[in-house]
Design a protein around this motif. Structure first.
Motif, PDB file in Angstrom:
ATOM      1  N   TYR A 281       0.839  -1.203   0.000  1.00 41.56           N
ATOM      2  CA  TYR A 281       0.000   0.000   0.000  1.00 41.56           C
ATOM      3  C   TYR A 281       0.874   1.253   0.000  1.00 41.56           C
ATOM      4  CZ  TYR A 281      -3.572   3.319   1.728  1.00 41.56           C
ATOM      5  OH  TYR A 281      -4.416   4.390   1.876  1.00 41.56           O
ATOM      6  N   ASP A 282       1.857   1.305   0.878  1.00 42.24           N
ATOM      7  CA  ASP A 282       2.718   2.492   0.981  1.00 42.24           C
ATOM      8  C   ASP A 282       3.486   2.738  -0.313  1.00 42.24           C
ATOM      9  OD1 ASP A 282       1.900   3.106   3.528  1.00 42.24           O
ATOM     10  OD2 ASP A 282       3.611   2.164   4.539  1.00 42.24           O
ATOM     11  N   ARG A 283       3.980   1.672  -0.929  1.00 43.98           N
ATOM     12  CA  ARG A 283       4.695   1.843  -2.203  1.00 43.98           C
ATOM     13  C   ARG A 283       3.755   2.380  -3.280  1.00 43.98           C
ATOM     14  NH1 ARG A 283       7.568  -2.878  -0.685  1.00 43.98           N
ATOM     15  NH2 ARG A 283       5.945  -4.177  -1.633  1.00 43.98           N
ATOM     16  N   ALA A 284       2.557   1.824  -3.341  1.00 43.38           N
ATOM     17  CA  ALA A 284       1.590   2.257  -4.356  1.00 43.38           C
ATOM     18  C   ALA A 284       1.191   3.717  -4.144  1.00 43.38           C
ATOM     19  CB  ALA A 284       0.355   1.357  -4.322  1.00 43.38           C
ATOM     20  N   LEU A 285       0.916   4.093  -2.904  1.00 38.95           N
ATOM     21  CA  LEU A 285       0.515   5.468  -2.635  1.00 38.95           C
ATOM     22  C   LEU A 285       1.639   6.442  -2.953  1.00 38.95           C
ATOM     23  CD1 LEU A 285      -1.534   7.508  -1.635  1.00 38.95           C
ATOM     24  CD2 LEU A 285      -0.818   7.014   0.714  1.00 38.95           C
ATOM     25  N   ASP A 286       2.869   6.084  -2.610  1.00 34.63           N
ATOM     26  CA  ASP A 286       4.006   6.954  -2.944  1.00 34.63           C
ATOM     27  C   ASP A 286       4.119   7.145  -4.458  1.00 34.63           C
ATOM     28  OD1 ASP A 286       4.640   7.322  -0.321  1.00 34.63           O
ATOM     29  OD2 ASP A 286       6.466   6.106  -0.328  1.00 34.63           O
ATOM     30  N   GLU A 287       3.914   6.085  -5.215  1.00 31.16           N
ATOM     31  CA  GLU A 287       3.981   6.187  -6.676  1.00 31.16           C
ATOM     32  C   GLU A 287       2.889   7.110  -7.213  1.00 31.16           C
ATOM     33  OE1 GLU A 287       3.696   2.263  -8.205  1.00 31.16           O
ATOM     34  OE2 GLU A 287       5.632   1.593  -7.384  1.00 31.16           O
TER      35      GLU A 287
ATOM     36  N   ARG B 115       9.344  11.480  -1.756  1.00 28.70           N
ATOM     37  CA  ARG B 115      10.252  11.200  -0.640  1.00 28.70           C
ATOM     38  C   ARG B 115      11.589  11.931  -0.830  1.00 28.70           C
ATOM     39  NH1 ARG B 115       7.532   8.704   3.632  1.00 28.70           N
ATOM     40  NH2 ARG B 115       5.964   7.322   2.709  1.00 28.70           N
ATOM     41  N   THR B 116      12.110  12.438   0.275  1.00 32.48           N
ATOM     42  CA  THR B 116      13.456  13.004   0.263  1.00 32.48           C
ATOM     43  C   THR B 116      14.458  11.870   0.501  1.00 32.48           C
ATOM     44  OG1 THR B 116      13.314  13.456   2.642  1.00 32.48           O
ATOM     45  CG2 THR B 116      12.608  15.204   1.136  1.00 32.48           C
TER      46      THR B 116
ATOM     47  N   GLY C 173      13.921   9.819   3.483  1.00 33.20           N
ATOM     48  CA  GLY C 173      12.685   9.041   3.565  1.00 33.20           C
ATOM     49  C   GLY C 173      11.439   9.816   3.938  1.00 33.20           C
ATOM     50  N   TYR C 174      11.555  11.116   4.195  1.00 32.16           N
ATOM     51  CA  TYR C 174      10.381  11.915   4.553  1.00 32.16           C
ATOM     52  C   TYR C 174       9.635  12.372   3.295  1.00 32.16           C
ATOM     53  CZ  TYR C 174      11.796  12.329   9.458  1.00 32.16           C
ATOM     54  OH  TYR C 174      12.109  12.055  10.771  1.00 32.16           O
ATOM     55  N   LEU C 175       8.297  12.550   3.439  1.00 30.57           N
ATOM     56  CA  LEU C 175       7.526  13.186   2.378  1.00 30.57           C
ATOM     57  C   LEU C 175       7.921  14.655   2.351  1.00 30.57           C
ATOM     58  CD1 LEU C 175       4.014  11.552   2.794  1.00 30.57           C
ATOM     59  CD2 LEU C 175       5.580  11.276   0.871  1.00 30.57           C
ATOM     60  N   GLY C 176       8.331  15.150   1.184  1.00 28.58           N
ATOM     61  CA  GLY C 176       9.011  16.426   1.106  1.00 28.58           C
ATOM     62  C   GLY C 176       8.124  17.636   0.979  1.00 28.58           C
ATOM     63  N   SER C 177       8.690  18.701   0.445  1.00 30.96           N
ATOM     64  CA  SER C 177       8.066  20.012   0.444  1.00 30.96           C
ATOM     65  C   SER C 177       6.981  20.121  -0.627  1.00 30.96           C
ATOM     66  CB  SER C 177       9.130  21.084   0.204  1.00 30.96           C
ATOM     67  OG  SER C 177       9.737  20.894  -1.060  1.00 30.96           O
ATOM     68  N   PHE C 178       6.284  21.260  -0.604  1.00 34.02           N
ATOM     69  CA  PHE C 178       5.248  21.551  -1.581  1.00 34.02           C
ATOM     70  C   PHE C 178       5.220  23.059  -1.786  1.00 34.02           C
ATOM     71  CE2 PHE C 178       3.291  22.489   2.370  1.00 34.02           C
ATOM     72  CZ  PHE C 178       2.285  23.397   2.138  1.00 34.02           C
ATOM     73  N   ASP C 179       4.520  23.490  -2.812  1.00 42.36           N
ATOM     74  CA  ASP C 179       4.442  24.898  -3.153  1.00 42.36           C
ATOM     75  C   ASP C 179       3.206  25.505  -2.491  1.00 42.36           C
ATOM     76  OD1 ASP C 179       4.367  27.398  -4.256  1.00 42.36           O
ATOM     77  OD2 ASP C 179       4.316  26.748  -6.349  1.00 42.36           O
ATOM     78  N   GLU C 180       3.425  26.387  -1.514  1.00 40.85           N
ATOM     79  CA  GLU C 180       2.297  26.983  -0.793  1.00 40.85           C
ATOM     80  C   GLU C 180       1.470  27.915  -1.673  1.00 40.85           C
ATOM     81  OE1 GLU C 180       3.177  28.710   2.997  1.00 40.85           O
ATOM     82  OE2 GLU C 180       4.638  27.159   3.498  1.00 40.85           O
TER      83      GLU C 180
ATOM     84  N   ALA D 105      -5.502   9.836  -5.436  1.00 38.33           N
ATOM     85  CA  ALA D 105      -4.903   8.791  -4.602  1.00 38.33           C
ATOM     86  C   ALA D 105      -5.932   7.734  -4.251  1.00 38.33           C
ATOM     87  CB  ALA D 105      -4.313   9.412  -3.341  1.00 38.33           C
ATOM     88  N   GLY D 106      -7.122   8.184  -3.836  1.00 40.72           N
ATOM     89  CA  GLY D 106      -8.159   7.215  -3.476  1.00 40.72           C
ATOM     90  C   GLY D 106      -8.579   6.361  -4.651  1.00 40.72           C
ATOM     91  N   ARG D 107      -8.816   6.993  -5.797  1.00 36.80           N
ATOM     92  CA  ARG D 107      -9.234   6.230  -6.972  1.00 36.80           C
ATOM     93  C   ARG D 107      -8.111   5.294  -7.425  1.00 36.80           C
ATOM     94  NH1 ARG D 107     -14.374   6.828  -6.028  1.00 36.80           N
ATOM     95  NH2 ARG D 107     -15.156   8.948  -6.352  1.00 36.80           N
ATOM     96  N   GLY D 108      -6.878   5.789  -7.372  1.00 39.45           N
ATOM     97  CA  GLY D 108      -5.748   4.960  -7.787  1.00 39.45           C
ATOM     98  C   GLY D 108      -5.593   3.727  -6.925  1.00 39.45           C
ATOM     99  N   LEU D 109      -5.768   3.881  -5.629  1.00 37.64           N
ATOM    100  CA  LEU D 109      -5.675   2.735  -4.724  1.00 37.64           C
ATOM    101  C   LEU D 109      -6.800   1.741  -4.989  1.00 37.64           C
ATOM    102  CD1 LEU D 109      -4.771   4.728  -1.514  1.00 37.64           C
ATOM    103  CD2 LEU D 109      -3.285   3.040  -2.611  1.00 37.64           C
ATOM    104  N   GLU D 110      -8.000   2.256  -5.251  1.00 37.49           N
ATOM    105  CA  GLU D 110      -9.119   1.369  -5.572  1.00 37.49           C
ATOM    106  C   GLU D 110      -8.855   0.619  -6.874  1.00 37.49           C
ATOM    107  OE1 GLU D 110     -12.434   4.012  -5.647  1.00 37.49           O
ATOM    108  OE2 GLU D 110     -12.338   4.443  -3.498  1.00 37.49           O
ATOM    109  N   GLU D 111      -8.341   1.322  -7.885  1.00 36.98           N
ATOM    110  CA  GLU D 111      -8.069   0.684  -9.172  1.00 36.98           C
ATOM    111  C   GLU D 111      -7.002  -0.399  -9.053  1.00 36.98           C
ATOM    112  OE1 GLU D 111      -7.029   3.979 -11.576  1.00 36.98           O
ATOM    113  OE2 GLU D 111      -9.089   4.750 -11.738  1.00 36.98           O
ATOM    114  N   ARG D 112      -6.096  -0.246  -8.122  1.00 33.49           N
ATOM    115  CA  ARG D 112      -5.047  -1.252  -7.909  1.00 33.49           C
ATOM    116  C   ARG D 112      -5.492  -2.380  -6.987  1.00 33.49           C
ATOM    117  NH1 ARG D 112       0.781   1.807  -8.079  1.00 33.49           N
ATOM    118  NH2 ARG D 112       0.193   3.504  -9.482  1.00 33.49           N
ATOM    119  N   GLY D 113      -6.762  -2.372  -6.628  1.00 35.07           N
ATOM    120  CA  GLY D 113      -7.322  -3.501  -5.882  1.00 35.07           C
ATOM    121  C   GLY D 113      -7.123  -3.449  -4.387  1.00 35.07           C
ATOM    122  N   PHE D 114      -6.762  -2.286  -3.823  1.00 37.29           N
ATOM    123  CA  PHE D 114      -6.470  -2.258  -2.394  1.00 37.29           C
ATOM    124  C   PHE D 114      -7.722  -2.307  -1.528  1.00 37.29           C
ATOM    125  CE2 PHE D 114      -2.264  -1.022  -3.827  1.00 37.29           C
ATOM    126  CZ  PHE D 114      -1.462  -1.742  -2.946  1.00 37.29           C
TER     127      PHE D 114
END
Length: 437
Positions: free
Chosen positions: A352-358, A368-369, A372-379, A393-402
């Motif tokens: 699950y974690d690998r799929a969500l990161d992708e 990921r930096t 290993g941390y989830l990195g920055s974003f543009d405010e 993310a939600g739809r992608g996880l559902e499509e991958r059968g999670f």
């Protein structure tokens, strides 16, 4: 030690990133309501075996910039009537296709605590044109004052401020409203006073006028009535509501303690018709991060039939997954139990974690930096982009059968689990260790 330093040490073993701590720095000087919310959320994350490296900076920024402005204390204890177009689209589809009792032509539907403007109720009325819809909320104001930006304030019959809101996710506009609440109240009230001679000043009549670029309305909820949709200013416990085939109370009961919830369930036993359904829970934009319970009227009692969560709650990008104002919030506690069970399954969690990161890396949301941390974003990015990423993310996880994999893990752990008609992971509530007394 500051408040946030204690939270970091207690619930994350001191491992939150410096960037996350910087976004959360404002929490150190916030009121007890806000700090209590943060501690409750952190405790849930600890209970669900949530790693500090997965605490993304967007979530930290939202908590630091917006949390104090969306909790009841910002309006003197009043539940904020925040609504979003499309918020209940999956819940509408659930009502149309669930296994217990489908919403059909000729049924009566009550959206209790529908908020203002009643966007989700309007969505439902469009989705079910042959169903008689009623939107009810105790917070409908007599007067609405809207400025040229679209920010607005609602006042009661005595022209006392009920609440003000910014319908945008722009942090600067929220700051402008909330930095000096009294100045905001005075500003909107002045335009209301100027407009009073132009309004019909009659109960049951909708009226609107313009004052120096400000739009002022009387009985504003009446503007949204449709052939199959009406409104009434009522809340939980109201008399003479009649009976309904379906009752929905979403994003409301989380603001109240368990005794209030129990009273609500008992009261609804006389409001939901035999065989009808009551749906209650929490979700956010585009129906993401949903968690909800489904009850069916059986002999004047609401019998629990289903508890369901969106699979994105296993490692949520949004703050709504941890949105709870009381330790005994049933849906939050039940979801925490299921998420903990899922994250304790190492194979499921790692996949699950690998799929969500992708998925989120492909959207440009964050990645990921080296440490290993989830990195920055543009405010400066439009915050609605974050909502679209969460949906992706939600739809992608559902499509991958999670969702199916999650149901299998829960079945192996002793629950009666399935994937319901809208792709959410559902269980028979009787199998929960979190007991609803």
């Amino acid at each position: 030690m500051t408040f946030m330093e204690r939270i970091n040490e207690t619930y994350f073993d001191g491992a939150l990133s410096g960037a996350v701590m910087e976004h959360l720095d404002s929490i150190n000087s916030e009121r007890p309501e806000v700090q209590g919310f943060i501690e409750r959320m952190a405790g849930q994350m600890r209970e669900q075996h949530f790693h500090a490296k997965d605490f993304n900076e967007v979530k930290a920024w939202v908590l630091g910039a917006f949390l104090s402005k969306i909790l009841p204390g910002a309006w003197g204890g009043m539940v904020p009537p925040i609504t979003l177009e499309g918020r209940h689209k999956d819940i509408d589809e659930y009502m149309a296709g669930n296994r217990w009792r489908k919403l059909e032509a000729g049924d009566r539907f009550l959206d209790l605590g529908c908020g203002f403007p009643p966007k989700t109720t309007i969505d439902s009325a469009k989705r079910f044109p042959e169903v008689r819809m009623t939107g009810a909320d105790p917070s409908f104001g007599r007067y609405l004052v809207k400025d040229p930006n679209g920010d607005y304030a609602c006042f009661n019959d005595a022209r006392e401020l009920l609440y003000f809101q910014c319908p945008s996710n722009e942090a600067e506009r929220w700051e402008a409203l909330f930095d000096d609440p009294e100045a905001t109240r005075v500003r909107f009230r002045a335009y209301l006073d100027d407009a009073m001679p132009e309004l019909p000043n009659a109960q049951g009549t909708f009226g609107r006028t313009l004052v120096r670029g400000f739009e002022v309305s009387e009985n504003p909820v009446l503007e949204f009535e449709r052939e199959n949709l009406g409104f009434r200013q009522d809340g939980v416990g109201a008399a003479d509501l009649g009976t309904y085939s379906f009752v929905r109370v979403f994003n409301v009961l989380c603001y109240f303690d368990y005794p209030f919830r129990r009273m609500t369930l008992d009261w609804l036993g006389d409001v939901v018709e035999e065989g009808g359904l009551f749906l209650t829970g929490m979700n956010w934009a585009r129906s993401r991060c949903a968690r909800y319970a489904v009850y069916q009227a059986d002999g004047g009692v609401l019998a629990p039939r289903e508890f369901a969560i969106g699979v994105e709650n296993v490692r949520p990008l949004e703050i709504v997954s941890g949105f709870a104002l009381h330790d005994d919030d049933f849906e939050t506690r039940a979801m925490a139990e299921l998420v903990r069970t899922l994250r304790d399954d190492a194979e499921f969690r790692d996949d699950y974690d690998r799929a969500l990161d992708e998925i989120i890396s492909a959207t440009g949301y964050t990645s990921r930096t080296e440490d290993g941390y989830l990195g920055s974003f543009d405010e400066d990015v439009d915050p609605e982009v974050f909502d679209s990423v969460s949906e992706s993310a939600g739809r992608g996880l559902e499509e991958r059968g999670f969702a199916e994999r999650a149901a299998a893990v829960l079945n192996a752990a002793g629950y009666d689990a399935w994937v319901n008609c809208v792709g959410h992971v559902a269980i028979d509530p009787k199998g929960l260790r979190t007991v609803e007394a």
